[in-house]
Scaffold this motif. Structure first.
Motif, mmCIF file in Angstrom:
data_model
loop_
_atom_site.group_PDB
_atom_site.id
_atom_site.type_symbol
_atom_site.label_atom_id
_atom_site.label_comp_id
_atom_site.label_asym_id
_atom_site.label_seq_id
_atom_site.Cartn_x
_atom_site.Cartn_y
_atom_site.Cartn_z
ATOM 1 N N PHE A 73 0.839 -1.206 0.000
ATOM 2 C CA PHE A 73 0.000 0.000 0.000
ATOM 3 C C PHE A 73 0.874 1.255 0.000
ATOM 4 O O PHE A 73 0.643 2.186 -0.774
ATOM 5 N N ALA A 83 2.673 1.718 -3.404
ATOM 6 C CA ALA A 83 1.756 2.261 -4.409
ATOM 7 C C ALA A 83 1.502 3.737 -4.164
ATOM 8 O O ALA A 83 1.491 4.553 -5.103
ATOM 9 N N MET A 84 1.323 4.105 -2.903
ATOM 10 C CA MET A 84 1.050 5.494 -2.567
ATOM 11 C C MET A 84 2.230 6.390 -2.928
ATOM 12 O O MET A 84 2.061 7.471 -3.488
ATOM 13 N N CYS A 143 -2.977 8.990 2.773
ATOM 14 C CA CYS A 143 -3.561 8.957 1.413
ATOM 15 C C CYS A 143 -3.943 10.359 0.962
ATOM 16 O O CYS A 143 -3.693 10.744 -0.192
ATOM 17 N N TRP A 172 -7.910 7.521 -4.918
ATOM 18 C CA TRP A 172 -8.424 6.196 -5.239
ATOM 19 C C TRP A 172 -7.899 5.144 -4.268
ATOM 20 O O TRP A 172 -8.524 4.112 -4.061
ATOM 21 N N LEU A 173 -6.758 5.443 -3.616
ATOM 22 C CA LEU A 173 -6.219 4.499 -2.633
ATOM 23 C C LEU A 173 -7.079 4.436 -1.369
ATOM 24 O O LEU A 173 -6.962 3.490 -0.596
ATOM 25 N N VAL A 182 -9.126 1.408 -1.687
ATOM 26 C CA VAL A 182 -8.272 0.238 -1.422
ATOM 27 C C VAL A 182 -8.055 0.094 0.080
ATOM 28 O O VAL A 182 -8.105 -1.012 0.629
#
Length: 197
Positions: free
Chosen positions: A25, A28-29, A101, A108-109, A112
């Protein structure tokens, strides 16, 4: 019975690896991060509230909250933040992650995060509740009936435990979390600075 054992196994696995599951996570962030001033303004309050909630909780519960096996806790804590919500640490984690986030401007995270949060923490909480019910019996059952899992209530639990708050215990236990927050936020802005150059 087989389903319960399977769910218990999953919960135990997530409990043991819960410190490592945020890594994909975070990667990706960091990759998609594009912070702007208004995203920082939106995200920082969530980070601050999440960390204050965590610090308040570990100030009562101690370092046992970082254990990888059940049964390491001092005993059932029903005072401090635990008198308002049963899982203040997990709620704090959610608020922290949401705040990061928002700071990173990767909205969009958030979806998730919500899915991953419940996918991971619901099995963990189920295992913890089974353990507490077995070890504390009716004391935990009464507490569970009167205090919500995730949504803080306005009135504190009427039978708080005798646990004391220790600022030293809170800081000692939260050192790793504070370092991780500083590193992630630092990397978000470092990446942004590199992109600008």
């Amino acid at each position: 019975m087989a389903e319960n054992m399977h769910a218990s196994r999953i919960g135990n696995i997530f409990f043991k690896i819960r410190s490592f599951t945020p890594i994909p996570f975070i990667v990706a962030m960091l990759y998609f991060a594009e912070p702007v001033w208004h995203s920082v303004v939106m995200g920082v309050p969530f980070i601050v509230v999440g960390e204050l909630l965590r610090g308040w909780a570990v100030g009562y519960a101690g370092a046992s909250t970082r254990a990888r096996t059940l049964g390491a806790a001092r005993d059932l804590v029903t005072t401090g933040p635990y008198s308002y919500v049963r899982n203040p640490l997990y709620l704090g984690n959610f608020l922290l992650s949401l705040g990061v986030c928002l700071v990173a401007n990767v909205y969009w995270l958030v979806a998730v995060l919500v899915v991953g949060y419940f996918f991971q923490y619901l099995p963990i909480i189920a295992v913890e509740e089974t353990y507490l019910l077995e070890s504390c019996g009716s004391v935990y059952q009464t507490y569970r009936e009167q205090v919500s899992r995730f949504i803080p209530q306005f009135r504190p639990y009427p039978e708080p435990s005798d646990h004391d708050f220790s600022f030293t215990r809170a800081i000692k236990s939260e050192k790793r979390t504070l370092t991780a927050i500083a590193c992630v936020i630092g990397l978000i802005f470092a990446r942004q600075a590199i992109n600008v150059l």
